[in-house]
Design a protein around this motif. Structure first.
Motif, mmCIF file in Angstrom:
data_model
loop_
_atom_site.group_PDB
_atom_site.id
_atom_site.type_symbol
_atom_site.label_atom_id
_atom_site.label_comp_id
_atom_site.label_asym_id
_atom_site.label_seq_id
_atom_site.Cartn_x
_atom_site.Cartn_y
_atom_site.Cartn_z
ATOM 1 N N HIS A 8 0.850 -1.197 0.000
ATOM 2 C CA HIS A 8 0.000 0.000 0.000
ATOM 3 C C HIS A 8 0.882 1.240 0.000
ATOM 4 O O HIS A 8 1.663 1.462 0.927
ATOM 5 C CB HIS A 8 -0.910 0.012 1.229
ATOM 6 C CG HIS A 8 -1.671 -1.263 1.436
ATOM 7 N ND1 HIS A 8 -2.688 -1.667 0.606
ATOM 8 C CD2 HIS A 8 -1.536 -2.237 2.381
ATOM 9 C CE1 HIS A 8 -3.168 -2.821 1.028
ATOM 10 N NE2 HIS A 8 -2.488 -3.192 2.106
ATOM 11 N N THR A 101 -1.803 -1.366 -4.131
ATOM 12 C CA THR A 101 -2.822 -0.326 -4.144
ATOM 13 C C THR A 101 -2.160 0.982 -3.733
ATOM 14 O O THR A 101 -1.138 0.977 -3.035
ATOM 15 C CB THR A 101 -3.987 -0.627 -3.181
ATOM 16 O OG1 THR A 101 -3.476 -0.689 -1.843
ATOM 17 C CG2 THR A 101 -4.672 -1.931 -3.548
ATOM 18 N N GLN A 264 -16.684 5.011 -4.805
ATOM 19 C CA GLN A 264 -15.778 4.283 -3.918
ATOM 20 C C GLN A 264 -14.415 4.969 -3.803
ATOM 21 O O GLN A 264 -13.498 4.433 -3.196
ATOM 22 C CB GLN A 264 -15.607 2.848 -4.404
ATOM 23 C CG GLN A 264 -16.889 2.038 -4.346
ATOM 24 C CD GLN A 264 -16.690 0.590 -4.789
ATOM 25 O OE1 GLN A 264 -15.576 0.065 -4.822
ATOM 26 N NE2 GLN A 264 -17.789 -0.074 -5.134
ATOM 27 N N ARG A 266 -12.361 5.504 -6.215
ATOM 28 C CA ARG A 266 -11.403 4.934 -7.160
ATOM 29 C C ARG A 266 -11.177 5.921 -8.291
ATOM 30 O O ARG A 266 -12.128 6.419 -8.901
ATOM 31 C CB ARG A 266 -11.924 3.615 -7.731
ATOM 32 C CG ARG A 266 -12.128 2.513 -6.690
ATOM 33 C CD ARG A 266 -12.734 1.270 -7.305
ATOM 34 N NE ARG A 266 -14.065 1.541 -7.848
ATOM 35 C CZ ARG A 266 -14.901 0.600 -8.295
ATOM 36 N NH1 ARG A 266 -14.530 -0.681 -8.257
ATOM 37 N NH2 ARG A 266 -16.093 0.920 -8.763
ATOM 38 N N GLY A 272 -6.281 0.033 -9.043
ATOM 39 C CA GLY A 272 -5.682 0.036 -7.717
ATOM 40 C C GLY A 272 -5.366 1.393 -7.144
ATOM 41 O O GLY A 272 -4.753 1.482 -6.076
ATOM 42 N N ARG A 309 -10.511 0.797 3.617
ATOM 43 C CA ARG A 309 -11.394 -0.364 3.575
ATOM 44 C C ARG A 309 -11.515 -0.917 2.158
ATOM 45 O O ARG A 309 -11.564 -2.139 1.952
ATOM 46 C CB ARG A 309 -12.757 0.014 4.146
ATOM 47 C CG ARG A 309 -12.681 0.283 5.652
ATOM 48 C CD ARG A 309 -13.910 0.945 6.213
ATOM 49 N NE ARG A 309 -13.698 1.255 7.634
ATOM 50 C CZ ARG A 309 -14.110 2.355 8.232
ATOM 51 N NH1 ARG A 309 -14.751 3.287 7.535
ATOM 52 N NH2 ARG A 309 -13.875 2.550 9.516
ATOM 53 N N ASN A 310 -11.569 -0.017 1.181
ATOM 54 C CA ASN A 310 -11.666 -0.481 -0.202
ATOM 55 C C ASN A 310 -10.356 -1.072 -0.698
ATOM 56 O O ASN A 310 -10.356 -1.981 -1.539
ATOM 57 C CB ASN A 310 -12.144 0.657 -1.099
ATOM 58 C CG ASN A 310 -13.620 0.956 -0.898
ATOM 59 O OD1 ASN A 310 -14.373 0.086 -0.444
ATOM 60 N ND2 ASN A 310 -14.037 2.167 -1.212
ATOM 61 N N LEU A 312 -8.691 -2.968 0.975
ATOM 62 C CA LEU A 312 -8.739 -4.324 1.525
ATOM 63 C C LEU A 312 -9.912 -5.128 0.987
ATOM 64 O O LEU A 312 -10.216 -6.209 1.490
ATOM 65 C CB LEU A 312 -8.802 -4.256 3.054
ATOM 66 C CG LEU A 312 -7.585 -3.602 3.724
ATOM 67 C CD1 LEU A 312 -7.783 -3.509 5.229
ATOM 68 C CD2 LEU A 312 -6.323 -4.370 3.400
ATOM 69 N N GLY A 313 -10.591 -4.567 -0.047
ATOM 70 C CA GLY A 313 -11.612 -5.347 -0.742
ATOM 71 C C GLY A 313 -13.045 -5.116 -0.315
ATOM 72 O O GLY A 313 -13.942 -5.851 -0.740
ATOM 73 N N ALA A 315 -15.144 -2.702 -1.077
ATOM 74 C CA ALA A 315 -15.965 -2.214 -2.200
ATOM 75 C C ALA A 315 -17.187 -1.438 -1.710
ATOM 76 O O ALA A 315 -18.316 -1.687 -2.142
ATOM 77 C CB ALA A 315 -16.378 -3.365 -3.106
#
Length: 396
Positions: A8, A101, A264, A266, A272, A309-310, A312-313, A315
């Motif tokens: 990260h 990420t 989200q 992104r 990523g 949190r995103n 770590l998946g 979403a």
């Protein structure tokens, strides 16, 4: 081939990156975390710069943000290049780092005045500890101060400098201080608070130039010819998102000047990669999908949590209602949730004269924002009504 890789990567030294690092560990992330900051200091809270730190009641150390011990922090280091295709960055120390990420949270740069006399000594901008240190030292031997700008920086700095014994004038383009965000009614109240403590507010006027004797500023000259004595000037005329790295890497820049992201957080078209803080221009579910960019530390922290949190998946959409606060010395304080992008009605509860009141900002019968002064009202209730599209309590 990159020199090394991290799980990260956090680009930026503000609270968005710091909170992201904290949340990653709190949520169970075990991978490597690298935070890269061009700032001289590790991440710290910025609001005290115009309040406690400027006023001498809070130390630099007290404002530092606690980070997990296993988070690697590189200060005084810039990301010179971001390659979205290979998911690598090049640092100012020539090192290349690959990431799994990444968070882009490069913050904002102060907007500088472009008028005659800006080169004179005694003209200050406030964004970092170093700016405040220079201002504190410079202010020791002066009396007459002019704060240019009627938003957070101008009003908060004016209040703090007044408590230090300075004679302060605030000059602003608008009719009332903080009018753009909170409207004329609250703006008139802010003016009253400032004026009640000896601060002169000069509104509806543009600063034309600065004049000085030798290299030092001595006067602020306004459009129309009025001159105000000024041995020191604090310019708080806003910030611009620092999207230089984003633009160079080919990321999409939105109409509000930030990096475009989805709900989200992104970044558009970048695997990523997430954005947060002053540069995040995202599709806000709270605002009915409207594109929003928020400039305030508390919301940058909230975005940092969502990004972690995103990463770590999870979403999940960023559904935190933006929160703001301001203190004018120990004279008055208020909290605000929103922001109201537009409103057609203001519903007042409480007593403005006593500094304890709530203003509901209403658009098409629904709460768009809420301001609570002096602890009046229920901020959590305001958040709930904003998120659900409810009517203000007085209309129920």
């Amino acid at each position: 081939m990159a020199d090394r890789s991290v799980d990260h990567l956090l680009i930026g030294g503000g609270i968005a990156a710091a909170t992201c690092a904290q949340t990653l560990r709190e949520e169970g992330a075990t991978g490597s975390i690298l935070l890269v900051a061009r700032e001289l200091d590790p991440p710290y809270h910025r609001p005290p710069i115009t309040k406690g730190y400027l006023g001498g009641t809070e130390t630099k150390e007290e404002g530092l943000i606690d980070l997990p011990e296993d988070v690697e922090v590189l200060t005084r280091t810039s990301v010179m290049a971001l390659d979205l295709a290979t998911k690598t960055v090049t640092l100012s120390n020539k090192e290349t780092v690959a990431y799994g990420t990444a968070l882009l949270a490069t913050g904002a740069m102060v907007r500088r005045l472009q008028i005659d006399g800006v080169h004179l000594d005694g003209i200050h901008y406030l964004r970092a500890h170093g700016n405040a240190d220079s201002l504190i030292e410079d202010a020791e031997a002066v009396t007459d101060v002019v704060c240019v700008g009627g938003s957070y920086i101008g009003c908060e700095s004016a209040a703090t400098l007044t408590t230090l014994g300075k004679q302060v004038t605030v000059v602003l383009l608008e009719e009332e201080p903080m009018e753009r965000a909170f409207g004329l009614q609250v703006g008139a109240w802010v003016r009253g608070v400032l004026a009640g403590h000896g601060i002169q507010v000069v509104s509806d006027v543009e600063v034309e130039r600065f004049e000085g004797e030798g290299d030092r500023v001595q006067r602020v000259v306004l459009a129309g010819g009025r001159s105000i004595d000024a041995e020191l000037v604090v310019a708080g005329v806003g910030v611009t998102p620092d999207v230089m790295l984003a633009r160079k890497s080919g990321l999409e820049i939105g109409e509000r000047g930030g990096v475009r992201a989805d709900a989200q957080l992104r970044a558009h078209g970048a695997d990523g990669l997430y954005v947060a803080g002053d540069i995040a221009e995202y599709d806000s579910p709270v605002h009915g999908g409207a594109i929003v960019r928020v400039e305030h530390e508390e919301h940058a922290a909230a975005q940092g949590r969502t990004v972690a949190r995103n990463m770590l998946g999870a979403a999940v959409d960023h559904t935190e209602v933006p929160y703001f606060f301001s203190d004018l010395a120990d004279w008055a304080s208020f909290e605000y949730v929103g922001p109201a992008l537009a409103w057609d009605e203001e519903v007042l509860e409480g007593d403005m004269a006593e500094g304890e009141f709530t203003v509901w900002y209403v658009a098409d019968g629904k709460v768009a924002a809420m301001l609570s002064a002096g602890g009046h009202g229920d901020i959590d209730r305001g958040k709930e009504l904003i998120a659900t599209g409810g009517a203000p309590p007085t209309n129920n």
